[in-house]
Design a protein around this motif. Structure first.
Motif, PDB file in Angstrom:
ATOM      1  N   VAL A 422       0.868  -1.182   0.000  1.00  0.00           N
ATOM      2  CA  VAL A 422       0.000   0.000   0.000  1.00  0.00           C
ATOM      3  C   VAL A 422       0.904   1.231   0.000  1.00  0.00           C
ATOM      4  O   VAL A 422       1.801   1.344   0.839  1.00  0.00           O
ATOM      5  CB  VAL A 422      -0.942   0.016   1.221  1.00  0.00           C
ATOM      6  N   PHE A 423       0.661   2.154  -0.913  1.00  0.00           N
ATOM      7  CA  PHE A 423       1.570   3.277  -1.108  1.00  0.00           C
ATOM      8  C   PHE A 423       0.805   4.580  -1.286  1.00  0.00           C
ATOM      9  O   PHE A 423      -0.300   4.596  -1.837  1.00  0.00           O
ATOM     10  CB  PHE A 423       2.454   3.034  -2.338  1.00  0.00           C
ATOM     11  N   GLN A 424       1.416   5.668  -0.842  1.00  0.00           N
ATOM     12  CA  GLN A 424       0.866   7.005  -1.074  1.00  0.00           C
ATOM     13  C   GLN A 424       2.031   7.956  -1.325  1.00  0.00           C
ATOM     14  O   GLN A 424       2.871   8.161  -0.452  1.00  0.00           O
ATOM     15  CB  GLN A 424       0.038   7.496   0.119  1.00  0.00           C
ATOM     16  N   PRO A 425       2.116   8.555  -2.501  1.00  0.00           N
ATOM     17  CA  PRO A 425       3.257   9.421  -2.814  1.00  0.00           C
ATOM     18  C   PRO A 425       3.319  10.682  -1.970  1.00  0.00           C
ATOM     19  O   PRO A 425       4.395  11.134  -1.592  1.00  0.00           O
ATOM     20  CB  PRO A 425       3.053   9.761  -4.294  1.00  0.00           C
ATOM     21  N   SER A 426       2.173  11.306  -1.681  1.00  0.00           N
ATOM     22  CA  SER A 426       2.185  12.568  -0.933  1.00  0.00           C
ATOM     23  C   SER A 426       0.843  12.755  -0.244  1.00  0.00           C
ATOM     24  O   SER A 426      -0.140  12.098  -0.572  1.00  0.00           O
ATOM     25  CB  SER A 426       2.454  13.758  -1.868  1.00  0.00           C
ATOM     26  N   HIS A 427       0.818  13.664   0.718  1.00  0.00           N
ATOM     27  CA  HIS A 427      -0.447  14.067   1.347  1.00  0.00           C
ATOM     28  C   HIS A 427      -0.318  15.545   1.691  1.00  0.00           C
ATOM     29  O   HIS A 427       0.195  15.935   2.720  1.00  0.00           O
ATOM     30  CB  HIS A 427      -0.767  13.213   2.579  1.00  0.00           C
ATOM     31  N   GLU A 428      -0.819  16.381   0.812  1.00  0.00           N
ATOM     32  CA  GLU A 428      -0.621  17.825   0.913  1.00  0.00           C
ATOM     33  C   GLU A 428      -1.539  18.496   1.937  1.00  0.00           C
ATOM     34  O   GLU A 428      -1.363  19.669   2.247  1.00  0.00           O
ATOM     35  CB  GLU A 428      -0.841  18.476  -0.458  1.00  0.00           C
ATOM     36  N   GLU A 429      -2.554  17.770   2.407  1.00  0.00           N
ATOM     37  CA  GLU A 429      -3.529  18.258   3.391  1.00  0.00           C
ATOM     38  C   GLU A 429      -4.544  19.230   2.798  1.00  0.00           C
ATOM     39  O   GLU A 429      -5.704  19.218   3.152  1.00  0.00           O
ATOM     40  CB  GLU A 429      -2.835  18.893   4.605  1.00  0.00           C
ATOM     41  N   ARG A 430      -4.137  20.094   1.893  1.00  0.00           N
ATOM     42  CA  ARG A 430      -5.107  20.976   1.239  1.00  0.00           C
ATOM     43  C   ARG A 430      -4.625  21.270  -0.181  1.00  0.00           C
ATOM     44  O   ARG A 430      -3.438  21.201  -0.473  1.00  0.00           O
ATOM     45  CB  ARG A 430      -5.292  22.292   2.017  1.00  0.00           C
ATOM     46  N   GLN A 431      -5.570  21.612  -1.031  1.00  0.00           N
ATOM     47  CA  GLN A 431      -5.253  21.899  -2.422  1.00  0.00           C
ATOM     48  C   GLN A 431      -4.687  23.306  -2.554  1.00  0.00           C
ATOM     49  O   GLN A 431      -5.297  24.278  -2.105  1.00  0.00           O
ATOM     50  CB  GLN A 431      -6.499  21.755  -3.299  1.00  0.00           C
ATOM     51  N   GLU A 432      -3.509  23.398  -3.160  1.00  0.00           N
ATOM     52  CA  GLU A 432      -2.854  24.695  -3.385  1.00  0.00           C
ATOM     53  C   GLU A 432      -2.872  24.977  -4.883  1.00  0.00           C
ATOM     54  O   GLU A 432      -1.967  24.587  -5.616  1.00  0.00           O
ATOM     55  CB  GLU A 432      -1.417  24.666  -2.852  1.00  0.00           C
ATOM     56  N   ARG A 433      -3.900  25.647  -5.343  1.00  0.00           N
ATOM     57  CA  ARG A 433      -4.091  25.806  -6.786  1.00  0.00           C
ATOM     58  C   ARG A 433      -3.043  26.686  -7.444  1.00  0.00           C
ATOM     59  O   ARG A 433      -2.789  26.568  -8.634  1.00  0.00           O
ATOM     60  CB  ARG A 433      -5.480  26.379  -7.055  1.00  0.00           C
ATOM     61  N   ALA A 434      -2.444  27.579  -6.707  1.00  0.00           N
ATOM     62  CA  ALA A 434      -1.539  28.556  -7.319  1.00  0.00           C
ATOM     63  C   ALA A 434      -0.073  28.189  -7.147  1.00  0.00           C
ATOM     64  O   ALA A 434       0.793  29.015  -7.386  1.00  0.00           O
ATOM     65  CB  ALA A 434      -1.801  29.949  -6.733  1.00  0.00           C
ATOM     66  N   GLN A 435       0.236  26.979  -6.740  1.00  0.00           N
ATOM     67  CA  GLN A 435       1.621  26.562  -6.524  1.00  0.00           C
ATOM     68  C   GLN A 435       2.047  25.558  -7.587  1.00  0.00           C
ATOM     69  O   GLN A 435       1.421  24.508  -7.761  1.00  0.00           O
ATOM     70  CB  GLN A 435       1.789  25.947  -5.136  1.00  0.00           C
ATOM     71  N   ARG A 436       3.133  25.873  -8.283  1.00  0.00           N
ATOM     72  CA  ARG A 436       3.622  24.996  -9.331  1.00  0.00           C
ATOM     73  C   ARG A 436       4.032  23.629  -8.776  1.00  0.00           C
ATOM     74  O   ARG A 436       3.717  22.584  -9.363  1.00  0.00           O
ATOM     75  CB  ARG A 436       4.806  25.625 -10.058  1.00  0.00           C
ATOM     76  N   SER A 437       4.744  23.616  -7.637  1.00  0.00           N
ATOM     77  CA  SER A 437       5.209  22.347  -7.075  1.00  0.00           C
ATOM     78  C   SER A 437       4.027  21.442  -6.709  1.00  0.00           C
ATOM     79  O   SER A 437       4.084  20.227  -6.884  1.00  0.00           O
ATOM     80  CB  SER A 437       6.094  22.595  -5.854  1.00  0.00           C
TER      81      SER A 437
END
Length: 538
Positions: A422-437
């Motif tokens: 079971v894998f998860q690459p990332s968990h950003e917690e919230r959507q950051e629409r204006a961030q390129r990364s």
């Protein structure tokens, strides 16, 4: 054991350590970094064979969908991504392939840096509306909303460009740069920064130059008798995003398309998949039928043709895939999105996921009666690529669901044996629409999901729609909570891989030539996940 064998064994042990202790996640950037370090340490030999060719025998050009001759080094994904897909359920029609080749020639002739483009820009600066002498007509796409919305909007806009013989140009913003390669050979789709129309980021439903407002103030006519003789503005802004008014909705009427065909520069802002609405325009009826004999294939072909992750994004995709997913016999993608308007407790959401899995047979069943056999640990995929190994890729802004699923297979063996990772690459917690990364990681995860053999996505999620279209799979969709209540039906199977068009309150009544409404009704249906939306079906 030779030196190579020792290195491979050490790398396998390192991978198992990462899987067991970090679970393929380890924080937002850590999983990408772990995958990178492991691949570098092992020279790219761990847990990876070369990507297997598609089961349908698709070549590196997706069966002729892509034109040969592009620089391989400038865009690795263009040539490598076909090797990661097992599913290609349709063959592109000869007419679609010819339309794409004709479009590429037109873009090369009329795109930025050409005399035709310079002449069109001069006319735009001077305010000239002499469209009779214009060799090229343009469609400028203005980005709006999150990445999934943008990708679906861009697919729709490109199809509209194909149907209207326009050249598609993209107004890039900082958060949208270095996401995709140039899709068209020997030219660019980027709108040059010296484009003379100012304040495009401020365009909206109230803009004076919007098609709806131009109609309202009689500065353009959609009446067949008057449209032929009335001059048109040098450019028109089409506001097709949420909140459009009835006069803006006239864009989807046949007589209005005839009027807009005279405009050299059409600027379009949209945040949804509007392809189903193009099927209700008589001018496009025959072309759409010839291009897409299978209605369900529209977004699939558009996405695989138009979108090729940049080398930086593609590196994230391939490193993670090699390190964690490549050797699994079956890859199960699980995409979970909790919308602000449809929140339910995490416990309830997890129970809904499990109920859906039991209903549709998605996640491996657990064996409560037997302990795992020695050497067949369910916390990681077998290093030798055992035939029964499965990888579950969890994509979510939050880590909670991943932790619960991973712990389930840590505590219990899978029925029938075999390894489950079971894998998860990332968990950003919230959507950051204006961030390129943020967008780069989101795009990487869209592609990782699209390499799945089975997809469980969240209904109404554009992220899930794009993954399904790229994969060529009909996903199972979690039903979104209504009024913060857990749905009685946990999920539904998609009847088509086509995205749902979320255009609400469409009230316009078109005049003039119409399509065959009975034929349209057979192929445009209410969405499974949104009763007020429509989608294409066969």
């Amino acid at each position: 054991m030779g030196r190579a064998g020792v290195v491979i064994l050490a790398c396998v042990m390192a991978l198992l350590f990462l899987v067991l202790f970090f679970g393929g996640r380890g924080g937002a950037p850590a999983a990408w970094q772990n995958a990178t370090k492991l691949a570098a340490m092992c020279g790219g030999t761990v847990n990876v064979s070369r990507p297997r060719p598609s089961a349908t025998g698709a070549d590196e050009h997706f069966g002729g969908l892509l034109a040969p001759g592009s620089d391989r080094r400038a865009c690795r994904s263009r040539y490598e991504s076909p090797l990661y897909y097992k599913h290609s359920p349709f063959a592109a029609s000869p007419h679609l392939l010819q339309k794409l080749r004709d479009y590429e020639a037109r873009h090369k002739k009329c795109g930025p840096g050409t005399p035709q483009y310079a002449k069109s820009i001069d006319n735009l600066r001077s305010g000239s509306s002499n469209t009779e002498a214009a060799e090229c007509r343009y469609l400028v796409w203005l980005p709006y909303n999150g990445l999934g919305n943008r990708m679906l909007s861009l697919l729709s806009t490109f199809l509209y460009a194909l149907l209207t013989d326009r050249v598609l140009l993209v107004r890039n913003t900082d958060d949208f740069t270095d996401l995709f390669c140039e899709p068209f050979p020997d030219t660019t789709w980027n709108l040059p920064p010296d484009f003379p129309v100012a304040n495009m980021s401020q365009f909206g439903v109230q803009s004076d130059d919007s098609y709806g407002n131009l109609l309202r103030h009689n500065k353009i006519s959609n009446h067949p008798d008057r449209a032929a003789s009335q001059p048109v503005p040098p450019y028109v802004y089409a506001h097709l995003a949420h909140g459009l008014r009835i006069t803006d909705q006239l864009f989807y009427c046949n007589d209005d398309q005839i009027a807009l065909a005279k405009v050299t520069w059409l600027l379009l802002q949209n945040d949804l998949y509007f392809v189903p609405l193009l099927y209700d325009i008589a001018e496009f009826e025959n072309e759409l039928r010839r291009m897409y004999p299978a209605k369900e294939s529209v977004s699939h072909f558009l996405a695989r043709y138009l979108f090729h992750p940049s080398n930086s994004v593609w590196g994230m995709v391939t490193r993670y895939h090699r390190s964690y997913l490549a050797q699994a016999e079956e890859r199960i993608g699980v995409q979970i999105r909790m919308f602000p308007f449809a929140t339910i407790p995490a416990d309830d959401m997890y129970r809904q996921i499990l109920a859906c899995s039991r209903q549709e047979g998605i996640l491996p069943e657990i064996d409560d009666e037997h302990e795992p056999e020695p050497g067949n640990t369910t916390g990681a995929i077998d290093a030798d690529g055992a035939a029964s190994s499965k990888a579950i890729l969890v994509v979510s802004l939050h880590a909670d669901y991943y932790e619960r699923i991973r712990w389930t297979y840590y505590e219990h063996a899978a029925k029938g044996g075999g390894g489950v990772g079971v894998f998860q690459p990332s968990h950003e917690e919230r959507q950051e629409r204006a961030q390129r990364s943020h967008n780069q990681k989101a795009l990487a995860e869209i592609y990782l999901l699209s390499f799945s053999d089975v997809l469980l996505t969240t209904g109404m999620s554009t992220f899930g729609y794009v993954s399904s279209s790229l994969a060529g799979l009909r996903s199972t969709m979690l039903v979104v909570a209504n009024d913060q209540k857990v749905p009685e039906t946990p999920c539904v199977r998609a009847v088509s891989m086509e995205p749902c068009s979320h255009l609400m309150n469409f009230k316009v009544k078109c005049k003039g030539k119409t399509v065959d409404k009975e034929e349209l009704a057979r192929h445009v249906k209410v969405c499974e996940d949104l009763p007020r939306g429509i989608k294409l079906v066969d």
